[in-house]
Enzyme design. Structure first.
Site, PDB file in Angstrom:
ATOM      1  N   ASP A 139      -1.947  -7.966   8.314  1.00 59.41           N
ATOM      2  CA  ASP A 139      -0.563  -8.090   8.776  1.00 59.41           C
ATOM      3  C   ASP A 139      -0.309  -7.204   9.993  1.00 59.41           C
ATOM      4  OD1 ASP A 139       1.526  -9.711   8.137  1.00 59.41           O
ATOM      5  OD2 ASP A 139       2.559  -8.259   6.871  1.00 59.41           O
ATOM      6  N   ASP A 199       4.349 -12.894   1.960  1.00 56.08           N
ATOM      7  CA  ASP A 199       5.088 -11.686   1.575  1.00 56.08           C
ATOM      8  C   ASP A 199       5.561 -11.743   0.126  1.00 56.08           C
ATOM      9  OD1 ASP A 199       4.747 -10.791   4.146  1.00 56.08           O
ATOM     10  OD2 ASP A 199       6.666 -11.565   4.854  1.00 56.08           O
TER      11      ASP A 199
END
Length: 532
Positions: free
Chosen positions: A380, A433
């Site tokens: 990420d 997420d």
């Protein structure tokens, strides 16, 4: 390939799409505030008129220098827009600008020079057209103080500037109205999105734990009824469940990175259409699985009666009954996805897919969970921040926005409109997420139930609190950092993984969580052998 395995591969495809929302605004130069260059960066609405007809409304970003704009539309004046000649606005204009808003191109000279030239020519405001799709913040030079600029300066994205310039060059009279409404302190859309993400993991975790418990009961029943000769045979475990191992956890991130680069390089209208089709396939199967599970208690006979269908194999009558509805729902959403309330259908399909994948894909122990989340944490950060140095732009953010696709971003995310925000738009969260932390949280609930722990003594409650706190910090950071896209896993992973590791260490259960992933068991059929 059965339903569960197809969903597993859909999960692999959707893994890279870990995105988060916000107005994408980047610093152009790292310059501190100084007298005359100390304005806060604010978003600016540019309402346009072409002739007597109201045109499009664009969004710009106010400069660090210059005067402030009205915060309410009723206090803003409608003013004629004029192109600068020369276009870069770096020298005295050949055309008259008195009382007009002047449109200039970025480049050749510094921003404050463009503002000085426009101000000296009598312009009442300056619009600078960026050379990229993003909005960049205009600042003073490092050593520049008190530039004495008394007109507002706003930067426009390239597509907005090109639109206005083409209208003027066509001979039409173009007018603009500049104002900067204040945003609410709390974004209600982010509150509901937070509840949606937490609720999705909560439902998926309980479904996963319940399925594991039922499978364990069946396994114990088989052991109880089996002859002693077969006591040592390993249990079959949950049918159709995909357990991730350490190698798979690393491969997930490698595959995700490759797919993300593929999206970045091939992003176009047709490619987004392909993603819509893939999303609909995953959404249909997820929605179908959830509905069958919910209706099974009332239609037990239909669930347990099967018919053989080509390619799909044995399919229950209940699945056949709900499939047309699921397919129709996904098709209607795909066709109507650009209307204002289409986000509802997208969220329903997305939540159903996430819940189903979290029930099917599991991590067997904390070691695998640590490897998976640590790799996703680095992934990420790399694709949001570090990729700028390699690709000259954030790959993750470009893919999330759907640049060069002609579409309003990719479909693999949950979103809610900002209904009480004068700027509109959506608050969004990517599937990754929710999915990646959800795998760890679902594991903690299965462990708690197997160990017969209550909420306070277990790991699930504290993991949920940690996830909610990490996601909350993500949204706080998003708002504090002027809308920069934020890698949510940067905040969520340390909270969730750190909580599990810390609690396990303090309770003396870390070794068991780390390797076995389940509490110690004593087989009820095991009889100690005594010497004769």
């Amino acid at each position: 390939m059965d339903l569960k395995m197809r969903l597993f591969w859909v999960f692999l495809i959707f893994l890279p799409l870990v995105v988060r929302g916000g107005d994408i605004v980047h610093d152009d130069v790292d310059a501190p505030k100084r007298p005359g260059c100390e304005n806060n960066f604010v978003l600016v609405k540019i309402q346009t008129w072409v002739g007597d007809n109201e045109g499009e409304e664009f969004v710009g970003v106010g400069a660090r220098f210059g005067t402030l704009m009205a915060s309410k539309e009723k206090h803003a004046n409608r003013t004629r827009l004029t192109l600068s000649d020369p276009p870069d606005g770096c020298s005295t204009p050949k055309n008259k600008l008195t009382g007009d808003v002047v449109l200039v191109h970025r480049g050749t000279c510094k921003f404050t020079m463009k503002a000085h030239v426009a101000q000296a020519a009598g312009a009442v405001a300056l619009l600078v057209v960026n050379n990229q799709k993003e909005l960049y913040k205009m600042v003073c030079d490092h050593n520049e103080t008190n530039p004495n600029i008394n007109i507002p300066a706003v930067m426009l994205a390239k597509n907005a500037g090109d639109n206005l310039e083409s209208s003027i060059r066509s001979g039409a009279s173009v007018a603009v109205q500049l104002y900067s409404p204040e945003r609410p302190l709390v974004d209600t859309a982010e509150v509901f999105l937070w509840l949606m993400a937490v609720g999705t993991i909560l439902c998926a975790s309980y479904w996963s734990a319940w399925s594991a418990r039922e499978a364990e009961i069946e396994h114990d029943k088989l052991l109880k009824d089996a002859p002693d000769d077969f006591i040592n045979v390993e249990g079959s475990g949950s049918s159709g469940v995909v357990d991730i191992n350490t190698t798979s956890a690393i491969l997930f991130v490698v595959i995700a990175s490759c797919f993300l680069v593929l999206l970045y390089k091939l992003m176009s209208f047709w490619f987004v259409e392909l993603l819509v089709v893939l999303f609909c396939i995953g959404g249909v199967e997820g929605l179908q699985t959830c509905l069958v599970a919910l209706l099974a208690r009332w239609f037990k006979n239909a669930r347990e009666s099967f018919i053989k269908v080509p390619f799909f194999g044995a399919v229950s009558y209940l699945t056949l009954a709900v499939s047309p509805f699921c397919i129709a729902f996904a098709v209607v959403w795909a066709v109507k996805r650009k209307i204002s309330f289409a986000w509802i259908g997208q969220d329903i399909l997305g939540i159903a897919l996430i819940i189903t994948v979290l029930q099917i894909v599991r991590i067997p122990n904390l070691k695998v969970g640590t490897v998976l989340l640590s790799c996703a944490f680095l992934y990420d950060i790399f694709w949001v921040f570090v990729s700028k140095s390699l690709f000259h732009e954030s790959v993750m953010i470009v893919v999330a926005r759907g640049d060069k696709s002609g579409e309003d971003g990719i479909p693999m995310l949950l979103k809610i409109p900002r209904m009480f925000d004068p700027w509109g738009g959506y608050s969004i969260i990517g599937f990754g997420d929710i999915l990646l932390p959800g795998l760890l949280i679902a594991f903690t609930l299965r462990y708690d139930w197997a160990a017969k722990k209550n909420l306070k003594a277990g790991y699930f409650l504290w993991s949920m609190v940690a996830y909610g706190s990490g996601l909350l910090i993500t949204y706080v950071a998003l708002n504090l950092m002027d809308g920069h896209g934020q890698p949510a896993l940067l905040y969520i992973v340390p909270f969730t993984l750190g909580t599990c590791l810390t609690l396990g260490k303090r309770r003396g259960e870390l070794a068991n969580l780390w390797s076995k992933g389940e509490p110690e068991r004593v087989c009820p059929h095991h009889h100690p052998v005594t010497a004769q």
